[in-house]
Scaffold this active site. Structure first.
Site, PDB file in Angstrom:
ATOM      1  N   GLU A 105       5.002   7.104   4.869  1.00  0.00           N
ATOM      2  CA  GLU A 105       5.634   7.664   6.079  1.00  0.00           C
ATOM      3  C   GLU A 105       6.520   6.621   6.758  1.00  0.00           C
ATOM      4  O   GLU A 105       7.691   6.883   7.048  1.00  0.00           O
ATOM      5  CB  GLU A 105       4.551   8.155   7.056  1.00  0.00           C
ATOM      6  CG  GLU A 105       3.863   9.437   6.590  1.00  0.00           C
ATOM      7  CD  GLU A 105       2.925  10.064   7.630  1.00  0.00           C
ATOM      8  OE1 GLU A 105       2.421  11.154   7.366  1.00  0.00           O
ATOM      9  OE2 GLU A 105       2.690   9.449   8.700  1.00  0.00           O
TER      10      GLU A 105
ATOM     11  N   GLY B 184       0.833  -1.209   0.000  1.00  0.00           N
ATOM     12  CA  GLY B 184       0.000   0.000   0.000  1.00  0.00           C
ATOM     13  C   GLY B 184       0.860   1.249   0.000  1.00  0.00           C
ATOM     14  O   GLY B 184       1.582   1.513   0.955  1.00  0.00           O
TER      15      GLY B 184
ATOM     16  N   HIS C 171       9.729  38.172   3.907  1.00  0.00           N
ATOM     17  CA  HIS C 171      10.870  37.750   3.096  1.00  0.00           C
ATOM     18  C   HIS C 171      12.101  37.589   3.976  1.00  0.00           C
ATOM     19  O   HIS C 171      12.345  38.444   4.827  1.00  0.00           O
ATOM     20  CB  HIS C 171      11.168  38.801   2.020  1.00  0.00           C
ATOM     21  CG  HIS C 171      12.386  38.441   1.211  1.00  0.00           C
ATOM     22  ND1 HIS C 171      12.352  37.468   0.235  1.00  0.00           N
ATOM     23  CD2 HIS C 171      13.663  38.904   1.252  1.00  0.00           C
ATOM     24  CE1 HIS C 171      13.553  37.362  -0.299  1.00  0.00           C
ATOM     25  NE2 HIS C 171      14.366  38.216   0.299  1.00  0.00           N
TER      26      HIS C 171
HETATM   27  P1  FAD Z   1      -9.265   6.712  17.569  1.00  0.00           P
HETATM   28  O1  FAD Z   1      -8.107   7.622  17.676  1.00  0.00           O
HETATM   29  O2  FAD Z   1      -9.076   5.426  16.854  1.00  0.00           O
HETATM   30  O3  FAD Z   1      -9.748   6.440  19.055  1.00  0.00           O
HETATM   31  C1  FAD Z   1     -10.765   5.540  19.365  1.00  0.00           C
HETATM   32  C2  FAD Z   1     -10.623   5.135  20.813  1.00  0.00           C
HETATM   33  O4  FAD Z   1     -11.782   4.419  21.200  1.00  0.00           O
HETATM   34  C3  FAD Z   1      -9.446   4.206  21.084  1.00  0.00           C
HETATM   35  O5  FAD Z   1      -8.687   4.699  22.158  1.00  0.00           O
HETATM   36  C4  FAD Z   1     -10.099   2.873  21.471  1.00  0.00           C
HETATM   37  O6  FAD Z   1      -9.362   2.150  22.451  1.00  0.00           O
HETATM   38  C5  FAD Z   1     -11.411   3.357  22.048  1.00  0.00           C
HETATM   39  N1  FAD Z   1     -12.488   2.371  22.005  1.00  0.00           N
HETATM   40  C6  FAD Z   1     -12.939   1.682  20.914  1.00  0.00           C
HETATM   41  N2  FAD Z   1     -13.991   0.929  21.248  1.00  0.00           N
HETATM   42  C7  FAD Z   1     -14.218   1.129  22.561  1.00  0.00           C
HETATM   43  C8  FAD Z   1     -15.166   0.647  23.490  1.00  0.00           C
HETATM   44  N3  FAD Z   1     -16.137  -0.196  23.113  1.00  0.00           N
HETATM   45  N4  FAD Z   1     -15.085   1.048  24.762  1.00  0.00           N
HETATM   46  C9  FAD Z   1     -14.120   1.913  25.173  1.00  0.00           C
HETATM   47  N5  FAD Z   1     -13.197   2.427  24.343  1.00  0.00           N
HETATM   48  C10 FAD Z   1     -13.260   2.044  23.058  1.00  0.00           C
HETATM   49  N6  FAD Z   1      -4.119  11.461  11.330  1.00  0.00           N
HETATM   50  C11 FAD Z   1      -3.695  12.728  11.172  1.00  0.00           C
HETATM   51  O7  FAD Z   1      -4.522  13.644  11.089  1.00  0.00           O
HETATM   52  N7  FAD Z   1      -2.362  13.035  11.118  1.00  0.00           N
HETATM   53  C12 FAD Z   1      -1.412  12.079  11.197  1.00  0.00           C
HETATM   54  O8  FAD Z   1      -0.221  12.398  11.141  1.00  0.00           O
HETATM   55  C13 FAD Z   1      -1.825  10.733  11.354  1.00  0.00           C
HETATM   56  N8  FAD Z   1      -0.919   9.750  11.455  1.00  0.00           N
HETATM   57  C14 FAD Z   1      -1.339   8.468  11.650  1.00  0.00           C
HETATM   58  C15 FAD Z   1      -0.379   7.463  11.710  1.00  0.00           C
HETATM   59  C16 FAD Z   1      -0.755   6.153  11.884  1.00  0.00           C
HETATM   60  C17 FAD Z   1       0.292   5.074  11.974  1.00  0.00           C
HETATM   61  C18 FAD Z   1      -2.143   5.825  12.014  1.00  0.00           C
HETATM   62  C19 FAD Z   1      -2.579   4.412  12.238  1.00  0.00           C
HETATM   63  C20 FAD Z   1      -3.102   6.817  11.926  1.00  0.00           C
HETATM   64  C21 FAD Z   1      -2.713   8.147  11.737  1.00  0.00           C
HETATM   65  N9  FAD Z   1      -3.638   9.172  11.613  1.00  0.00           N
HETATM   66  C22 FAD Z   1      -3.215  10.458  11.423  1.00  0.00           C
HETATM   67  C23 FAD Z   1      -5.083   8.918  11.694  1.00  0.00           C
HETATM   68  C24 FAD Z   1      -5.618   9.264  13.097  1.00  0.00           C
HETATM   69  O9  FAD Z   1      -4.894   8.531  14.059  1.00  0.00           O
HETATM   70  C25 FAD Z   1      -7.095   8.956  13.190  1.00  0.00           C
HETATM   71  O10 FAD Z   1      -7.785   9.616  12.152  1.00  0.00           O
HETATM   72  C26 FAD Z   1      -7.668   9.416  14.519  1.00  0.00           C
HETATM   73  O11 FAD Z   1      -6.991   8.811  15.598  1.00  0.00           O
HETATM   74  C27 FAD Z   1      -9.161   9.114  14.621  1.00  0.00           C
HETATM   75  O12 FAD Z   1      -9.627   9.559  15.844  1.00  0.00           O
HETATM   76  P2  FAD Z   1     -10.913   8.918  16.543  1.00  0.00           P
HETATM   77  O13 FAD Z   1     -11.089   9.671  17.821  1.00  0.00           O
HETATM   78  O14 FAD Z   1     -12.019   8.848  15.603  1.00  0.00           O
HETATM   79  O15 FAD Z   1     -10.520   7.402  16.877  1.00  0.00           O
HETATM   80  P1  NAD Z   2      -4.470   4.825   2.600  1.00  0.00           P
HETATM   81  O1  NAD Z   2      -5.884   4.754   2.197  1.00  0.00           O
HETATM   82  O2  NAD Z   2      -3.806   6.138   2.732  1.00  0.00           O
HETATM   83  O3  NAD Z   2      -3.569   3.996   1.580  1.00  0.00           O
HETATM   84  C1  NAD Z   2      -3.806   2.655   1.299  1.00  0.00           C
HETATM   85  C2  NAD Z   2      -3.138   2.321  -0.018  1.00  0.00           C
HETATM   86  O4  NAD Z   2      -3.159   0.922  -0.185  1.00  0.00           O
HETATM   87  C3  NAD Z   2      -3.849   2.934  -1.225  1.00  0.00           C
HETATM   88  O5  NAD Z   2      -2.893   3.541  -2.062  1.00  0.00           O
HETATM   89  C4  NAD Z   2      -4.526   1.741  -1.874  1.00  0.00           C
HETATM   90  O6  NAD Z   2      -4.664   1.886  -3.269  1.00  0.00           O
HETATM   91  C5  NAD Z   2      -3.553   0.622  -1.522  1.00  0.00           C
HETATM   92  N1  NAD Z   2      -4.132  -0.707  -1.499  1.00  0.00           N
HETATM   93  C6  NAD Z   2      -5.373  -1.078  -1.080  1.00  0.00           C
HETATM   94  N2  NAD Z   2      -5.502  -2.408  -1.186  1.00  0.00           N
HETATM   95  C7  NAD Z   2      -4.330  -2.895  -1.650  1.00  0.00           C
HETATM   96  C8  NAD Z   2      -3.836  -4.198  -1.940  1.00  0.00           C
HETATM   97  N3  NAD Z   2      -4.589  -5.267  -1.757  1.00  0.00           N
HETATM   98  N4  NAD Z   2      -2.567  -4.321  -2.400  1.00  0.00           N
HETATM   99  C9  NAD Z   2      -1.782  -3.223  -2.580  1.00  0.00           C
HETATM  100  N5  NAD Z   2      -2.204  -1.958  -2.316  1.00  0.00           N
HETATM  101  C10 NAD Z   2      -3.449  -1.812  -1.847  1.00  0.00           C
HETATM  102  O7  NAD Z   2      -4.392   3.974   3.963  1.00  0.00           O
HETATM  103  P2  NAD Z   2      -3.228   3.848   5.035  1.00  0.00           P
HETATM  104  O8  NAD Z   2      -1.935   4.343   4.490  1.00  0.00           O
HETATM  105  O9  NAD Z   2      -3.330   2.456   5.558  1.00  0.00           O
HETATM  106  O10 NAD Z   2      -3.703   4.847   6.156  1.00  0.00           O
HETATM  107  C11 NAD Z   2      -4.952   4.634   6.838  1.00  0.00           C
HETATM  108  C12 NAD Z   2      -5.567   5.933   7.261  1.00  0.00           C
HETATM  109  O11 NAD Z   2      -4.781   6.559   8.261  1.00  0.00           O
HETATM  110  C13 NAD Z   2      -5.690   6.892   6.110  1.00  0.00           C
HETATM  111  O12 NAD Z   2      -7.054   7.187   5.927  1.00  0.00           O
HETATM  112  C14 NAD Z   2      -4.962   8.118   6.519  1.00  0.00           C
HETATM  113  O13 NAD Z   2      -5.730   9.273   6.324  1.00  0.00           O
HETATM  114  C15 NAD Z   2      -4.668   7.938   7.995  1.00  0.00           C
HETATM  115  N6  NAD Z   2      -3.286   8.399   8.212  1.00  0.00           N
HETATM  116  C16 NAD Z   2      -3.037   9.733   8.076  1.00  0.00           C
HETATM  117  C17 NAD Z   2      -1.753  10.190   8.209  1.00  0.00           C
HETATM  118  C18 NAD Z   2      -1.480  11.645   8.037  1.00  0.00           C
HETATM  119  O14 NAD Z   2      -2.439  12.413   8.043  1.00  0.00           O
HETATM  120  N7  NAD Z   2      -0.227  12.071   7.907  1.00  0.00           N
HETATM  121  C19 NAD Z   2      -0.714   9.323   8.474  1.00  0.00           C
HETATM  122  C20 NAD Z   2      -1.001   7.975   8.586  1.00  0.00           C
HETATM  123  C21 NAD Z   2      -2.307   7.528   8.457  1.00  0.00           C
END
Ligand code: FAD
Ligand code: NAD
Length: 466
Positions: free
Chosen positions: A187, A180, A445
């Site tokens: 990142e 993917g 600037h």
């Molecule tokens: P979440 O952050 O997923 O929080 C949900 C919470 O609910 C969790 O703590 C979970 O334990 C809790 N929970 C679930 N079910 C229950 C239950 N039944 N009872 C009690 N607690 C429960 N987004 C950005 O904007 N910038 C980034 O740089 C970025 N980097 C990312 C990097 C990675 C590796 C990943 C995986 C994601 C990244 N994201 C980034 C995406 C971002 O983390 C999510 O969009 C965001 O955390 C969503 O927030 P949320 O509050 O909806 O859910």
């Molecule tokens: P993504 O949707 O950004 O990318 C997934 C990629 O996998 C796509 O390019 C898709 O075409 C490809 N893909 C899907 N199925 C595949 C397959 N079977 N084989 C090969 N490629 C395939 O998803 P992600 O990178 O897993 O991130 C998940 C979410 O977390 C995103 O929605 C993103 O917004 C969020 N996130 C955000 C940040 C940030 O804001 N900097 C950083 C990390 C994650």
């Protein structure tokens, strides 16, 4: 009598922000969270640890390879991975404890345990110590998302990892295959490439970052290839075999054809995320979800069940922390009888590679598909004095403005500090600014932000420095 005005389930950026805003508005608020620390995916296993490692690995690469042109000589640069990981964990701890402090400050009860909705106004919280039922006038679901699994490639978080495992490898592997070429793939692929790993990215579609503006994603791929990442586009992974010595993946052209095998020490599955609603009791409570499991709302965070609201990754759309936060604020304001609203057209997205990639609004492909006439203004960082002074000139700023009205419809930046530069454009989009508004605003600037102004001038064909 309900115990609370509002119970939020999930303490990620959506949930904890909703809880704080509700408390600010005078509502008696609790937040249910089952993870041992607050902050959700973002603070514990997402945004924060990934950015900590991106920063550390960037400094390592800069010091190893890029200080020469500045006239700085260094001896042998060594990596202490354990110390790098410990710093990342420390940053996470500081942030998650910060949310505990904010809960105490705002008198929000953290109900520790797994939440389950028993019906409108009733939430059961199950913890090791026992189960309790709480009443609330409003319940906000903010349970976030989880990794989308890939059939045939079972995640064990050791050799085949999700982002969570990739943020905590105990040693530097020789090779990593990333499945993917989306945000997580690029990142975390960048982190490990910078630390010396041979990284190959396999993408199903025909370009990296397929949801981005085409010109930007092509430039991003070129730059990342120069940094050493390898890409296999239009390729699908059909299976994985794990042995002690590594993982063998079977690849096929996306449209079908001759299969081939590749080997890697570690495989990262990053093909997207899906809603996380396990054990929440949605079905029993009658809360409607769509075909992919995202909770359905009326566009204003109300589910089909009275008094049950939903926000963040669990309702789909952009899966971004700041989008979840803004939805949390809007939902709390609507619950309090105010006019909460999120303008999705003005939500910026940032990919924290080097250089960063940021955008707000529409891509050229989207404008073409909807038949909107637009003008383009573009400015390269090679022509920006500050970028040259910094020795950091890769990339460009690109404005897309309505051909008739000059209203900014999209802006795409690949370049140094793109993630910070986009904030000015998001503000402009929120205010329905025209490209001319950016072009006539005085920018300091020498600053990277001058490239934003110059690209806006370019919409009218009158950039000064190119
Ligand atoms: P979440 O952050 O997923 O929080 C949900 C919470 O609910 C969790 O703590 C979970 O334990 C809790 N929970 C679930 N079910 C229950 C239950 N039944 N009872 C009690 N607690 C429960 N987004 C950005 O904007 N910038 C980034 O740089 C970025 N980097 C990312 C990097 C990675 C590796 C990943 C995986 C994601 C990244 N994201 C980034 C995406 C971002 O983390 C999510 O969009 C965001 O955390 C969503 O927030 P949320 O509050 O909806 O859910
Ligand atoms: P993504 O949707 O950004 O990318 C997934 C990629 O996998 C796509 O390019 C898709 O075409 C490809 N893909 C899907 N199925 C595949 C397959 N079977 N084989 C090969 N490629 C395939 O998803 P992600 O990178 O897993 O991130 C998940 C979410 O977390 C995103 O929605 C993103 O917004 C969020 N996130 C955000 C940040 C940030 O804001 N900097 C950083 C990390 C994650």
């Amino acid at each position: 009598m309900a115990d609370y005005d509002v119970i939020v389930i999930g303490a990620g950026p959506g949930g904890y922000v909703a809880a704080i805003r509700a408390a600010q508005l005078g509502l008696k608020t609790a937040c249910v969270e089952k993870y041992p620390t607050l902050g959700g995916t973002c603070l514990n296993i997402g945004c924060i640890p990934s950015k900590a490692l991106l920063q550390s690995s960037h400094l390592y690469e800069e010091t190893s390879e890029h200080l020469g042109p500045h006239g700085i000589k260094v001896g042998k640069v060594e990596l202490d991975l354990a110390a790098m990981m410990a710093r990342k964990d420390k940053v996470v701890g500081e942030n998650t404890r910060g949310i505990e402090f904010l809960f105490r400050k705002n008198k929000i009860d953290w109900l520790k345990g797994a939440g389950r909705i028993l019906g409108p106004g009733k939430v059961e919280v199950a913890a090791k110590e026992g189960t309790a039922t709480h009443g609330a006038k409003h319940v906000v679901i903010a349970t976030g998302s989880d990794v989308t699994p890939l059939p045939g490639v079972a995640i064990d978080e050791k050799q085949i990892v999700s982002s969570t495992g990739a943020l905590a490898l105990a040693s530097v592997p020789k090779s990593l295959v990333v499945i993917g070429a989306g945000v997580i793939g690029l990142e975390l692929g960048s982190v490990w490439k910078r630390l010396g790993v041979d990284v190959q990215v396999v993408e199903f579609l025909d370009r990296a970052l397929p949801q981005h503006d085409g010109e930007v994603s092509r430039q991003a791929q070129r730059i990342l290839e120069r940094q050493g990442l390898k890409f296999s586009l239009s390729t699908k992974v059909t299976g994985a075999k794990t042995t002690k010595s590594g993982v063998t993946l079977t690849l096929e052209p996306a449209k079908g054809g001759q299969a081939q095998e590749i080997k890697a020490d570690i495989v990262l599955v990053s093909i997207g995320r899906r809603p996380y609603t396990e054990g929440l009791g949605l079905k029993e409570a009658g809360v409607a979800v769509d075909a992919r499991g995202f909770i359905q709302t009326d566009g204003h965070f109300r589910t089909n069940m009275p008094g049950i609201w939903a926000i963040g990754d669990a309702i789909g759309g952009l899966m971004l922390a700041h989008k979840a936060e803004d939805e949390g604020v809007a939902a709390a304001e609507l619950i309090a009888g105010q006019a909460g609203h999120v303008n999705y057209d003005a939500v910026p997205s940032v990919v924290y590679t080097w250089p960063e990639i940021a955008h707000v609004g529409k891509t050229e492909e989207q404008l073409k598909a909807e038949g909107t006439a637009y003008k383009v203004g573009k400015f390269p960082f090679t022509a920006n004095a500050r970028a040259r002074a910094n020795n950091d000139t890769e990339g460009f700023v690109k404005f897309l403005a309505d051909a008739k009205t000059d209203r900014v419809l999209g802006c795409h930046i690949i370049g140094p500090s793109a993630g910070d530069l986009i904030a000015e454009v998001a503000l402009g989009v929120e205010f329905v600014a025209a490209a001319e508004d950016f072009a006539r605003t005085c920018h300091a600037h020498p600053s990277l932000a001058e490239a934003v102004k110059e690209a806006a001038l370019g919409v009218a064909g009158r950039s000064i420095h190119i």
